[in-house]
Motif scaffolding. Structure first.
Motif: not given
Length: 192
Positions: A108-109, A111-112, A115-116, A141-142, A169, A171
């Motif tokens: 999940k991390m 994947k996020e 997206k950046q 942020s992570h 999620e 979205t």
């Protein structure tokens, strides 16, 4: 205790032995309660992680997995097959479940992060690519993403197949009000 004569070094060694006998054993009650450090840390490697994900994918059927994850029966089967494939890795069910949760969090991390803006993904190395200033922001942020600055995550696609569509999620998450409007309409018609 009788004091013996001898060299200062011999006396010091005897003192250390006596102190060691008087101190609690290394497997003290507290350590046994928590488990020894070797028991607490399962030594996972890429091969073991892949075997676990493969087994999870095999058991990602309605028979074994519901909305809240795998059934207890499915976990028992997964653990049994994992031990059959890796007899030297004698992890308890709880440790294997913790590893699954860790891999899901990492998926999940990543994947996020992907997206950046300014972040790209190297399919060959299964690795996040970003400039150093962007990495600083990613790590802010992570905080646990730092290891992926140099390390790949080859299980990303397999975990995506396993978890995408299974977790809500936000979205495209929405609540339909049509059915409640319909039922209200039907109730009003039945009253009249």
């Amino acid at each position: 205790m009788m004091t013996t004569r001898g060299s200062p070094r011999l006396n010091l060694l005897k003192e250390v032995v006596e102190r060691h006998r008087a101190s609690p054993p290394t497997g003290s009650v507290e350590k046994r309660r928590r488990g020894s450090p070797k028991e607490d840390r399962a030594q996972w490697n890429a091969s073991l992680e892949k075997d676990l994900v493969d087994l999870l994918r095999q058991h990602a059927t309605p028979e074994h997995k519901g909305q809240n994850g795998w059934s207890s029966e499915a976990w028992n089967k997964i653990v049994k097959k994992f031990h059959q494939k890796n007899p030297y890795a004698r992890y308890k069910k709880k440790k294997i479940q913790q590893k699954e949760k860790e891999l899901k969090r990492e998926y999940k991390m990543i994947k996020e992060i992907r997206k950046q803006s300014g972040v790209s993904w190297d399919d060959r190395q299964c690795k996040i690519l970003a400039d150093p200033p962007l990495w600083k922001n990613i790590i802010i942020s992570h905080p646990k993403a730092g290891k992926f600055k140099t390390k790949g995550f080859p299980l990303f696609d397999a975990l995506g197949e396993l978890h995408d569509g299974q977790t809500v999620e936000g979205t495209y998450n929405f609540t339909s009000i049509k059915s409640s409007q319909y039922s209200t309409q039907a109730q009003l018609e039945n009253l009249g």
